[in-house]
Design a protein around this motif. Structure first.
Motif, PDB file in Angstrom:
ATOM      1  N   SER A  59      -5.180 -12.393   6.002  1.00  0.00           N
ATOM      2  CA  SER A  59      -3.960 -12.918   5.332  1.00  0.00           C
ATOM      3  C   SER A  59      -4.301 -12.786   3.938  1.00  0.00           C
ATOM      4  O   SER A  59      -3.247 -13.200   3.018  1.00  0.00           O
ATOM      5  N   ASN A  60      -5.580 -12.709   3.439  1.00  0.00           N
ATOM      6  CA  ASN A  60      -5.792 -12.658   1.822  1.00  0.00           C
ATOM      7  C   ASN A  60      -4.818 -11.797   0.973  1.00  0.00           C
ATOM      8  O   ASN A  60      -4.520 -12.366  -0.021  1.00  0.00           O
ATOM      9  N   PRO A  61      -4.372 -10.757   1.318  1.00  0.00           N
ATOM     10  CA  PRO A  61      -3.289  -9.920   0.449  1.00  0.00           C
ATOM     11  C   PRO A  61      -2.125 -10.596   0.442  1.00  0.00           C
ATOM     12  O   PRO A  61      -1.300 -10.408  -0.523  1.00  0.00           O
ATOM     13  N   GLY A  62      -1.633 -11.786   1.153  1.00  0.00           N
ATOM     14  CA  GLY A  62      -0.629 -12.409   0.651  1.00  0.00           C
ATOM     15  C   GLY A  62      -0.715 -13.334  -0.273  1.00  0.00           C
ATOM     16  O   GLY A  62       0.207 -13.663  -1.121  1.00  0.00           O
ATOM     17  N   HIS A  63      -2.010 -13.779  -0.914  1.00  0.00           N
ATOM     18  CA  HIS A  63      -2.389 -14.230  -1.927  1.00  0.00           C
ATOM     19  C   HIS A  63      -2.083 -13.256  -3.193  1.00  0.00           C
ATOM     20  O   HIS A  63      -1.670 -13.611  -4.410  1.00  0.00           O
ATOM     21  N   CYS A  64      -2.466 -12.150  -3.002  1.00  0.00           N
ATOM     22  CA  CYS A  64      -2.230 -11.064  -3.752  1.00  0.00           C
ATOM     23  C   CYS A  64      -0.553 -10.943  -4.177  1.00  0.00           C
ATOM     24  O   CYS A  64      -0.351 -10.606  -5.394  1.00  0.00           O
ATOM     25  N   LEU A  65       0.486 -10.966  -3.277  1.00  0.00           N
ATOM     26  CA  LEU A  65       1.662 -10.916  -3.607  1.00  0.00           C
ATOM     27  C   LEU A  65       1.959 -11.946  -4.589  1.00  0.00           C
ATOM     28  O   LEU A  65       2.934 -11.863  -5.492  1.00  0.00           O
ATOM     29  N   TYR A  66       1.375 -13.146  -4.095  1.00  0.00           N
ATOM     30  CA  TYR A  66       1.923 -14.335  -5.023  1.00  0.00           C
ATOM     31  C   TYR A  66       1.174 -14.270  -6.432  1.00  0.00           C
ATOM     32  O   TYR A  66       1.852 -14.714  -7.357  1.00  0.00           O
ATOM     33  N   CYS A  67       0.078 -13.606  -6.597  1.00  0.00           N
ATOM     34  CA  CYS A  67      -0.260 -13.504  -7.976  1.00  0.00           C
ATOM     35  C   CYS A  67       0.401 -12.153  -8.639  1.00  0.00           C
ATOM     36  O   CYS A  67       0.369 -12.135  -9.909  1.00  0.00           O
ATOM     37  N   GLY A  68       1.257 -11.478  -8.072  1.00  0.00           N
ATOM     38  CA  GLY A  68       1.638 -10.487  -8.441  1.00  0.00           C
ATOM     39  C   GLY A  68       1.040  -9.284  -8.971  1.00  0.00           C
ATOM     40  O   GLY A  68       1.318  -8.472  -9.925  1.00  0.00           O
ATOM     41  N   ILE A  69      -0.224  -9.056  -8.359  1.00  0.00           N
ATOM     42  CA  ILE A  69      -1.269  -7.978  -8.714  1.00  0.00           C
ATOM     43  C   ILE A  69      -0.710  -6.883  -7.615  1.00  0.00           C
ATOM     44  O   ILE A  69      -1.460  -5.644  -8.016  1.00  0.00           O
ATOM     45  N   VAL A  70      -0.094  -6.817  -6.908  1.00  0.00           N
ATOM     46  CA  VAL A  70       0.252  -5.842  -5.958  1.00  0.00           C
ATOM     47  C   VAL A  70       1.275  -4.803  -6.660  1.00  0.00           C
ATOM     48  O   VAL A  70       2.411  -5.397  -7.020  1.00  0.00           O
ATOM     49  N   GLU A 101      -5.496  -6.785 -20.635  1.00  0.00           N
ATOM     50  CA  GLU A 101      -6.620  -6.763 -19.652  1.00  0.00           C
ATOM     51  C   GLU A 101      -5.955  -6.976 -18.133  1.00  0.00           C
ATOM     52  O   GLU A 101      -6.718  -6.567 -17.271  1.00  0.00           O
ATOM     53  N   ALA A 102      -5.104  -7.748 -18.339  1.00  0.00           N
ATOM     54  CA  ALA A 102      -4.395  -7.753 -16.972  1.00  0.00           C
ATOM     55  C   ALA A 102      -3.820  -6.718 -16.406  1.00  0.00           C
ATOM     56  O   ALA A 102      -4.051  -6.568 -15.060  1.00  0.00           O
ATOM     57  N   ALA A 103      -2.892  -5.832 -17.142  1.00  0.00           N
ATOM     58  CA  ALA A 103      -2.517  -4.653 -16.651  1.00  0.00           C
ATOM     59  C   ALA A 103      -3.695  -3.828 -16.250  1.00  0.00           C
ATOM     60  O   ALA A 103      -3.377  -3.022 -15.203  1.00  0.00           O
ATOM     61  N   ALA A 104      -4.742  -3.671 -17.064  1.00  0.00           N
ATOM     62  CA  ALA A 104      -5.833  -2.963 -16.598  1.00  0.00           C
ATOM     63  C   ALA A 104      -6.536  -3.314 -15.493  1.00  0.00           C
ATOM     64  O   ALA A 104      -6.836  -2.447 -14.370  1.00  0.00           O
ATOM     65  N   LEU A 105      -6.409  -4.717 -15.133  1.00  0.00           N
ATOM     66  CA  LEU A 105      -7.132  -5.141 -13.931  1.00  0.00           C
ATOM     67  C   LEU A 105      -6.381  -4.955 -12.666  1.00  0.00           C
ATOM     68  O   LEU A 105      -6.654  -4.582 -11.603  1.00  0.00           O
ATOM     69  N   ARG A 106      -5.006  -5.078 -12.839  1.00  0.00           N
ATOM     70  CA  ARG A 106      -4.129  -4.532 -11.595  1.00  0.00           C
ATOM     71  C   ARG A 106      -4.168  -3.075 -11.301  1.00  0.00           C
ATOM     72  O   ARG A 106      -4.174  -2.844 -10.353  1.00  0.00           O
ATOM     73  N   VAL A 107      -4.301  -2.140 -12.398  1.00  0.00           N
ATOM     74  CA  VAL A 107      -4.482  -0.808 -11.899  1.00  0.00           C
ATOM     75  C   VAL A 107      -5.961  -0.764 -11.142  1.00  0.00           C
ATOM     76  O   VAL A 107      -5.923  -0.020 -10.264  1.00  0.00           O
ATOM     77  N   ALA A 108      -6.956  -1.361 -11.898  1.00  0.00           N
ATOM     78  CA  ALA A 108      -8.350  -1.180 -11.066  1.00  0.00           C
ATOM     79  C   ALA A 108      -8.248  -1.625  -9.854  1.00  0.00           C
ATOM     80  O   ALA A 108      -8.733  -1.188  -8.784  1.00  0.00           O
ATOM     81  N   PHE A 109      -7.581  -2.922  -9.444  1.00  0.00           N
ATOM     82  CA  PHE A 109      -7.506  -3.584  -8.096  1.00  0.00           C
ATOM     83  C   PHE A 109      -6.684  -2.374  -7.145  1.00  0.00           C
ATOM     84  O   PHE A 109      -7.203  -2.296  -6.027  1.00  0.00           O
ATOM     85  N   ASN A 110      -5.454  -2.072  -7.568  1.00  0.00           N
ATOM     86  CA  ASN A 110      -5.048  -1.329  -6.473  1.00  0.00           C
ATOM     87  C   ASN A 110      -5.545  -0.298  -6.285  1.00  0.00           C
ATOM     88  O   ASN A 110      -5.522   0.297  -5.186  1.00  0.00           O
ATOM     89  N   GLU A 111      -6.339   0.655  -7.156  1.00  0.00           N
ATOM     90  CA  GLU A 111      -7.045   1.939  -6.773  1.00  0.00           C
ATOM     91  C   GLU A 111      -8.272   1.522  -5.982  1.00  0.00           C
ATOM     92  O   GLU A 111      -8.764   2.245  -5.093  1.00  0.00           O
ATOM     93  N   ALA A 112      -9.070   0.305  -6.380  1.00  0.00           N
ATOM     94  CA  ALA A 112     -10.243  -0.035  -5.465  1.00  0.00           C
ATOM     95  C   ALA A 112     -10.028  -0.472  -4.067  1.00  0.00           C
ATOM     96  O   ALA A 112     -10.775  -0.345  -3.017  1.00  0.00           O
ATOM     97  N   PHE A 113      -8.913  -1.371  -4.197  1.00  0.00           N
ATOM     98  CA  PHE A 113      -8.872  -2.075  -2.881  1.00  0.00           C
ATOM     99  C   PHE A 113      -7.979  -1.605  -1.725  1.00  0.00           C
ATOM    100  O   PHE A 113      -7.571  -1.825  -0.657  1.00  0.00           O
TER     101      PHE A 113
END
Length: 244
Positions: free
Chosen positions: A45-56, A9-21
């Protein structure tokens, strides 16, 4: 099986997030999607949190790092909540251009996660300077996002809380990011990943780190541009691993 399902599920969310945002024009992540799923392209600054979560995605991380540290975002005192080139920018606004230490600590940890140690050190240096000039050396909840113009003091936000819990926690996250320390108690392991001390900090001793039932102390020393570490003492059979 449950863990495998969650990882899927996490891998699918990462793909969807990078495509949508992801916004190719800004080479940055959009702040939000509106009701029609169109991107809201404010640079924040919010995408800095995305780096922290590893979703980028790895191929986008360097672009995100460059944008966060660009002059319209990094004031010299820290990363602004909103780009100074935005029509809504106001350096005295609570969320539209001010600088929050805890927000910067999360971004700094995210930058280090993707290998941008020098950017992490720039943020840590800026916030150290802020704390050095603050009452009781305490980081405030937030401060104004004006450019650092050579003065030795920030422009304070009049009603910022001092002390404030998030701000008080920021130095610990910054230190952990600079030293690259992470623990995995079930495997009795402490990892040190690319420690990097800034120019103004030549040594750090961290004592009584607890990992499961073990305890250890480490010494970090900077020589030129390189930072190394050594084991000072150890109780228990915890393993210390240097990540390449």
């Amino acid at each position: 099986p449950r863990a495998a399902h969650l990882r899927s599920e996490a891998a699918a969310l990462r793909v969807a997030f990078n495509e949508a945002f992801w916004n190719p024009g800004e080479r940055f992540f959009a702040l939000a999607l509106d009701g029609r799923k169109a991107q809201v392209n404010s640079v924040t600054s919010n995408p800095g949190h995305c780096l922290y979560c590893g979703i980028v995605d790895d191929d986008k991380a360097a672009l995100v790092a460059q944008r966060l540290m660009a002059p319209d975002m990094f004031s010299g005192w820290g990363i602004r909540t909103l780009s100074s080139s935005s029509p809504a920018y106001n350096p005295m606004s609570y969320h539209n251009g001010s600088i929050w230490p805890h927000d910067n600590a999360i971004a700094a940890a995210g930058l280090k996660r993707y290998g941008f140690a020098s950017a992490t050190s720039r943020i840590a240096t800026a916030l150290f300077d802020v704390a050095s000039g603050a009452r009781d050396f305490r980081l405030p909840e937030l401060f104004c996002g004006f450019d650092r113009d050579g003065s030795s003091a920030i422009v304070a936000y009049p009603v910022a809380c001092i002390p404030q819990a998030w701000a008080a926690a920021a130095p610990f996250m910054l230190l952990q990011a600079m030293l690259g320390i992470s623990a995995h108690a079930p495997e009795n392991r402490l990892t040190v990943d690319q420690p990097h001390l800034p120019d103004w900090l030549s040594s750090v001793d961290v004592r009584d780190i607890r990992v499961g039932s073990s305890k250890l102390s480490l010494a970090f020393r900077r020589t030129g541009a390189s930072t190394g570490f050594s084991l000072l003492e150890q109780q228990g059979n915890v393993r210390v691993i240097m990540s390449p």
